[in-house]
Design a protein around this motif. Structure first.
Motif, PDB file in Angstrom:
ATOM      1  N   THR A   1       3.969  11.470  -0.591  1.00 49.99           N
ATOM      2  CA  THR A   1       4.437  10.678   0.537  1.00 49.99           C
ATOM      3  C   THR A   1       3.247  10.001   1.194  1.00 49.99           C
ATOM      4  O   THR A   1       2.148  10.562   1.227  1.00 49.99           O
ATOM      5  CB  THR A   1       5.189  11.559   1.562  1.00 49.99           C
ATOM      6  OG1 THR A   1       5.644  10.735   2.644  1.00 49.99           O
ATOM      7  CG2 THR A   1       4.310  12.650   2.116  1.00 49.99           C
ATOM      8  N   TYR A   2       3.486   8.779   1.703  1.00 53.96           N
ATOM      9  CA  TYR A   2       2.432   8.027   2.390  1.00 53.96           C
ATOM     10  C   TYR A   2       3.040   7.444   3.662  1.00 53.96           C
ATOM     11  O   TYR A   2       4.101   6.804   3.635  1.00 53.96           O
ATOM     12  CB  TYR A   2       1.896   6.913   1.487  1.00 53.96           C
ATOM     13  CG  TYR A   2       0.785   6.111   2.132  1.00 53.96           C
ATOM     14  CD1 TYR A   2      -0.525   6.568   2.098  1.00 53.96           C
ATOM     15  CD2 TYR A   2       1.057   4.917   2.788  1.00 53.96           C
ATOM     16  CE1 TYR A   2      -1.552   5.858   2.697  1.00 53.96           C
ATOM     17  CE2 TYR A   2       0.039   4.188   3.395  1.00 53.96           C
ATOM     18  CZ  TYR A   2      -1.266   4.665   3.348  1.00 53.96           C
ATOM     19  OH  TYR A   2      -2.270   3.964   3.956  1.00 53.96           O
ATOM     20  N   ALA A   3       2.363   7.685   4.804  1.00 49.15           N
ATOM     21  CA  ALA A   3       2.907   7.281   6.095  1.00 49.15           C
ATOM     22  C   ALA A   3       2.990   5.758   6.210  1.00 49.15           C
ATOM     23  O   ALA A   3       2.160   5.033   5.650  1.00 49.15           O
ATOM     24  CB  ALA A   3       2.039   7.843   7.224  1.00 49.15           C
ATOM     25  N   PRO A   4       3.968   5.231   6.960  1.00 49.86           N
ATOM     26  CA  PRO A   4       4.157   3.776   7.056  1.00 49.86           C
ATOM     27  C   PRO A   4       3.223   3.095   8.060  1.00 49.86           C
ATOM     28  O   PRO A   4       3.180   1.869   8.094  1.00 49.86           O
ATOM     29  CB  PRO A   4       5.612   3.647   7.503  1.00 49.86           C
ATOM     30  CG  PRO A   4       5.851   4.890   8.298  1.00 49.86           C
ATOM     31  CD  PRO A   4       5.058   5.969   7.622  1.00 49.86           C
ATOM     32  N   ASP A   5       2.464   3.871   8.859  1.00 44.37           N
ATOM     33  CA  ASP A   5       1.724   3.226   9.951  1.00 44.37           C
ATOM     34  C   ASP A   5       0.328   2.775   9.554  1.00 44.37           C
ATOM     35  O   ASP A   5      -0.416   2.270  10.386  1.00 44.37           O
ATOM     36  CB  ASP A   5       1.639   4.172  11.158  1.00 44.37           C
ATOM     37  CG  ASP A   5       1.091   5.531  10.771  1.00 44.37           C
ATOM     38  OD1 ASP A   5       0.577   6.232  11.653  1.00 44.37           O
ATOM     39  OD2 ASP A   5       1.186   5.886   9.572  1.00 44.37           O
ATOM     40  N   VAL A   6      -0.115   2.988   8.297  1.00 44.80           N
ATOM     41  CA  VAL A   6      -1.411   2.487   7.834  1.00 44.80           C
ATOM     42  C   VAL A   6      -1.156   1.572   6.638  1.00 44.80           C
ATOM     43  O   VAL A   6      -0.692   2.036   5.595  1.00 44.80           O
ATOM     44  CB  VAL A   6      -2.349   3.638   7.432  1.00 44.80           C
ATOM     45  CG1 VAL A   6      -3.685   3.075   6.962  1.00 44.80           C
ATOM     46  CG2 VAL A   6      -2.555   4.596   8.597  1.00 44.80           C
ATOM     47  N   PRO A   7      -1.446   0.270   6.773  1.00 46.55           N
ATOM     48  CA  PRO A   7      -1.180  -0.659   5.658  1.00 46.55           C
ATOM     49  C   PRO A   7      -1.959  -0.266   4.410  1.00 46.55           C
ATOM     50  O   PRO A   7      -3.102   0.193   4.491  1.00 46.55           O
ATOM     51  CB  PRO A   7      -1.654  -2.009   6.216  1.00 46.55           C
ATOM     52  CG  PRO A   7      -1.651  -1.838   7.691  1.00 46.55           C
ATOM     53  CD  PRO A   7      -1.977  -0.419   7.955  1.00 46.55           C
TER      54      PRO A   7
ATOM     55  N   SER B   1       7.395   3.780   4.392  1.00 43.63           N
ATOM     56  CA  SER B   1       6.590   4.799   3.724  1.00 43.63           C
ATOM     57  C   SER B   1       6.721   4.646   2.209  1.00 43.63           C
ATOM     58  O   SER B   1       7.632   3.974   1.707  1.00 43.63           O
ATOM     59  CB  SER B   1       7.056   6.192   4.150  1.00 43.63           C
ATOM     60  OG  SER B   1       8.388   6.414   3.720  1.00 43.63           O
ATOM     61  N   TYR B   2       5.804   5.297   1.499  1.00 42.43           N
ATOM     62  CA  TYR B   2       5.819   5.273   0.040  1.00 42.43           C
ATOM     63  C   TYR B   2       6.016   6.696  -0.482  1.00 42.43           C
ATOM     64  O   TYR B   2       5.412   7.644   0.019  1.00 42.43           O
ATOM     65  CB  TYR B   2       4.498   4.721  -0.511  1.00 42.43           C
ATOM     66  CG  TYR B   2       4.378   3.222  -0.398  1.00 42.43           C
ATOM     67  CD1 TYR B   2       4.008   2.626   0.810  1.00 42.43           C
ATOM     68  CD2 TYR B   2       4.630   2.401  -1.488  1.00 42.43           C
ATOM     69  CE1 TYR B   2       3.890   1.248   0.919  1.00 42.43           C
ATOM     70  CE2 TYR B   2       4.518   1.027  -1.387  1.00 42.43           C
ATOM     71  CZ  TYR B   2       4.149   0.452  -0.182  1.00 42.43           C
ATOM     72  OH  TYR B   2       4.035  -0.904  -0.082  1.00 42.43           O
ATOM     73  N   VAL B   3       6.855   6.820  -1.534  1.00 45.36           N
ATOM     74  CA  VAL B   3       7.055   8.100  -2.215  1.00 45.36           C
ATOM     75  C   VAL B   3       7.093   7.832  -3.714  1.00 45.36           C
ATOM     76  O   VAL B   3       7.108   6.669  -4.155  1.00 45.36           O
ATOM     77  CB  VAL B   3       8.368   8.789  -1.772  1.00 45.36           C
ATOM     78  CG1 VAL B   3       8.330   9.125  -0.297  1.00 45.36           C
ATOM     79  CG2 VAL B   3       9.580   7.907  -2.081  1.00 45.36           C
TER      80      VAL B   3
ATOM     81  N   TYR C   1       7.009   3.753  -4.868  1.00 45.36           N
ATOM     82  CA  TYR C   1       7.792   2.619  -4.383  1.00 45.36           C
ATOM     83  C   TYR C   1       7.946   2.764  -2.879  1.00 45.36           C
ATOM     84  O   TYR C   1       7.838   3.859  -2.317  1.00 45.36           O
ATOM     85  CB  TYR C   1       9.146   2.549  -5.090  1.00 45.36           C
ATOM     86  CG  TYR C   1      10.184   3.495  -4.547  1.00 45.36           C
ATOM     87  CD1 TYR C   1      11.195   3.059  -3.683  1.00 45.36           C
ATOM     88  CD2 TYR C   1      10.161   4.847  -4.903  1.00 45.36           C
ATOM     89  CE1 TYR C   1      12.146   3.942  -3.200  1.00 45.36           C
ATOM     90  CE2 TYR C   1      11.102   5.736  -4.427  1.00 45.36           C
ATOM     91  CZ  TYR C   1      12.102   5.274  -3.563  1.00 45.36           C
ATOM     92  OH  TYR C   1      13.038   6.143  -3.075  1.00 45.36           O
ATOM     93  N   ARG C   2       8.211   1.657  -2.226  1.00 44.38           N
ATOM     94  CA  ARG C   2       8.280   1.637  -0.764  1.00 44.38           C
ATOM     95  C   ARG C   2       9.712   1.877  -0.312  1.00 44.38           C
ATOM     96  O   ARG C   2      10.659   1.268  -0.816  1.00 44.38           O
ATOM     97  CB  ARG C   2       7.776   0.293  -0.242  1.00 44.38           C
ATOM     98  CG  ARG C   2       7.675   0.241   1.284  1.00 44.38           C
ATOM     99  CD  ARG C   2       7.087  -1.060   1.753  1.00 44.38           C
ATOM    100  NE  ARG C   2       6.888  -1.080   3.203  1.00 44.38           N
ATOM    101  CZ  ARG C   2       6.405  -2.111   3.877  1.00 44.38           C
ATOM    102  NH1 ARG C   2       6.069  -3.218   3.217  1.00 44.38           N
ATOM    103  NH2 ARG C   2       6.258  -2.030   5.187  1.00 44.38           N
TER     104      ARG C   2
END
Length: 660
Positions: free
Chosen positions: A138-144, A113-115, A107-108
């Motif tokens: 975890t997924y960084a917020p700066d890459v769509p 970011s997504y976790v 979920y965002r």
């Protein structure tokens, strides 16, 4: 001291033949003792040093191979993860399911970011009842996000849990990473709570060495990061990262990583096999970055792992570094310095060089001890000869002397028991006494000689037994008592070459215990070990041909090499193995069959051309994967069409086994 004695004797002008003879005896024995002592010193020094070199080479070779095992296991784990990831990623039919998994798992957050969703790390179940305890992401917020990224993140998460949980408590963690700065990790810490993408402590994945070096490496080429001190574990660590295949854009889609603690490696390194020696580990780069050195541990820690042989100006280590950079993996060379003999070798599967230092000073006591023995023997010989010559000359009895000397030559030459009948044992003078003393001495020498021979035979037998036991241990799995992975690799390569020479077919059978993790969870690891031993006994009992090899491949997986076995016979063997394990009726509440079963992958090949044994290994592994994916308790052979499948759940009840 000898010149003073000679001067004193000269001034006294001894007139008797005894005195003059004694002077000659002293001179002769003294010169012989000096010469013998000098020769003994150099011979013993060479012999002891040669023994040290041999022992140093043997112990270092064994240590290199032993220390390489966990790194080889990690690399194999990476390759298995990457291959399964890539095989699944290529299946278009599976991608909708991966997108659904992403939506269920992630979920965002407010920062973009997504976790993973709350509770998943703690063991909450998904709607389909799957659990992913200790798995975070975890997924960084700066890459769509795109659908492709979602698919890879979901696949990384599910496979990361599979492989991470299978190695629990053996490595610190396991994680799969996508180049768009997102990763899923199996570890005792929830990464979703540990990192933030805002503020002064913002997490910047691109600054980590394993990230930028890992994705820049060639596919399947494992890189080791520089060692670093991990404060959370209070331990030195290194990260092993292996990239997968590259896509059309030239970038790898996934990176498999493991953080490896070095505490146990350093603990073992601090205790070399040869007492009195020490061990150093350094990186095979021009500066020789130090991984471990007890004498410079504080400097390594203060430099945060960047201290090197060059930066610390360790001149004595320069020859070791120069030699190590020229060695191939697993090869060993000896370097002799002014004060040490050093065995240098590259640890297989790593970019690290190990050097075992043996101080030459440790050899000096043994050399001096041997020299002292020679000198003592020389003095004893001198005293005995003076006594004998004096007795003979005083009585001037040449014939008894000749008899005695003849007897001495017989004993010294043959080593057999002496016939005393030729000695003047009945004489009531000094010659008779000397003869009797000599006879007693000869008996004692012979007795000592016999005792020494017996002791040598006993020690030789013990050494041979120890060598056989050591050889057996090196190729035997400690848990199951069957052949280990090293023995399996050697036999598979040997049988593959033999098959090439004789044109014979070769069969490889991979056996995996079904739902073994569930078995361990239900009954405990000790019961799991007993289960593996029982399965190993069953497999060994079923594979009764002299040329067949049953080995433990790793974890709950076994491998069987069956030379000169065609596909039909191999299929029959696979069925018998499945049936034998099920017939053992080992209880397994977590199995749909209620008993322990196995899945079997069979591959048969006729070695030819330039192919290596990796071909049959890969085919057997793929067959095993299909057997497991088709419900387990099942046999698959190569890629042949499936035969009709008998009804489940019990093979014993149905009397038939499904084979692909």
């Amino acid at each position: 001291m000898l010149p003073l004695l000679l001067e004193k004797l000269r001034k006294n002008r001894p007139q008797s033949i005894v005195s003059r003879s004694l002077i000659l005896v002293v001179i002769r024995i003294g010169l012989v003792s000096l010469a013998a002592g000098a020769v003994s010193y150099f011979v013993n020094a060479y012999s002891i040093e040669d023994g040290v070199r041999r022992q140093l080479l043997l112990s270092t070779e064994q240590k290199l191979q032993r220390e390489s095992l966990p790194f080889k296991e990690i690399k194999d784990l990476h390759l298995s993860f990457l291959r399964e990831f890539e095989e699944t990623y290529r299946e278009e039919a599976l991608k909708p399911g991966l997108l659904q998994d992403f939506n269920r798992i992630f979920y965002r957050q407010p920062d973009g970011s997504y976790v993973q969703r709350p509770g998943l790390y703690e063991g909450a179940r998904l709607p389909d009842e799957r659990q992913f305890s200790m798995m975070s992401a975890t997924y960084a917020p700066d890459v769509p996000l795109t659908d492709d990224i979602r698919e890879r993140m979901a696949l990384s998460y599910t496979l990361g849990f599979k492989y991470g949980s299978s190695t629990k408590n053996r490595f610190f963690n396991f994680y799969g990473m996508v180049p768009e700065k997102g990763f899923s990790i199996y570890q005792p810490v929830d990464v979703a709570k540990a990192y933030t993408y805002t503020g002064s402590d913002a997490f910047k994945l691109e600054t980590y060495e394993f990230y930028y070096r890992g994705f820049a490496a060639r596919p399947y080429d494992t890189i080791f990061t520089s060692v670093y001190w991990d404060h959370s574990n209070n331990d030195w660590m290194t990260t092993l990262a292996t990239p997968g295949r590259r896509g059309a854009d030239g970038k790898s889609r996934i990176l498999a990583c493991v953080d490896f603690p070095l505490k146990d490696l350093m603990r073992r390194t601090a205790k070399p096999a040869i007492q009195g020696s020490k061990t150093t580990i350094f990186q095979n780069d021009p500066t020789g970055i130090l991984i471990f050195d007890a004498d410079h541990a504080e400097q390594i820690k203060q430099s945060q792992g960047t201290a090197s042989i060059r930066s610390l100006a360790l001149g004595d280590y320069y020859p070791l570094l120069d030699t190590g950079l020229k060695l191939d993996s697993g090869r060993i060379a000896l370097v002799t310095t002014e004060s040490e003999i050093v065995a240098v070798g590259m640890i297989p599967e790593t970019p690290w060089i190990m050097a075992v230092h043996y101080p030459k000073a440790l050899m000096h006591p043994a050399i001096v001890e041997n020299l002292a023995i020679v000198i003592a023997l020389g003095l004893i010989t001198l005293l005995v000869e003076i006594f004998v010559i004096r007795s003979i000359l005083q009585n001037q009895v040449a014939i008894p002397l000749a008899r005695l000397m003849h007897a001495m030559r017989i004993v010294g030459r043959s080593g057999q028991r002496m016939d005393h009948s030729d000695l003047p044992l009945q004489a009531e003078d000094e010659i008779g006494e000397l003869a009797r003393e000599f006879a007693g001495m000869a008996e004692r020498v012979q007795h000592s000689h016999e005792q020494l021979e017996t002791l040598v035979q006993e020690r030789t037998s013990e050494l041979e037994t120890s060598n056989r036991r050591l050889l057996q241990m090196s190729v035997t799995d400690e848990l199951t008592g069957i052949a280990n992975r090293r023995r399996f690799d050697d036999v598979l390569a040997s049988e593959w070459k033999r098959g090439k020479r004789h044109g014979e077919e070769l069969t490889l059978i991979m056996v995996d215990v079904d739902w073994f993790k569930d078995y361990n969870d239900r009954y405990g690891h000790q019961a799991g070990d007993i289960c593996l031993r029982r399965v190993a006994e069953i497999l060994k009992r079923e594979m009764h041909r002299a040329g067949d090899l049953v080995a433990r491949y790793g974890g709950e997986e076994f491998a069987i090499v069956a030379p000169a076995t065609d596909a039909k016979a191999a299929l029959k063997v696979g069925r018998e193995l499945c049936a034998a394990v099920e017939a053992a009726r080992i209880p397994h509440d977590k199995s749909p069959y209620s008993y322990v079963t196995v899945s079997v992958g069979v591959a048969t090949a006729n070695p030819a051309g330039d192919d290596s044994s990796d071909v049959i290994l890969r085919n057997a592994d793929q067959a095993l994967y299909r057997a497991k994916s088709q419900g387990r308790n099942h046999v698959c052979i190569n890629a042949e069409p499936s035969l009709p499948r008998a009804p489940a759940p019990s093979m014993a009840a149905s009397g038939e086994l499904d084979v692909e």
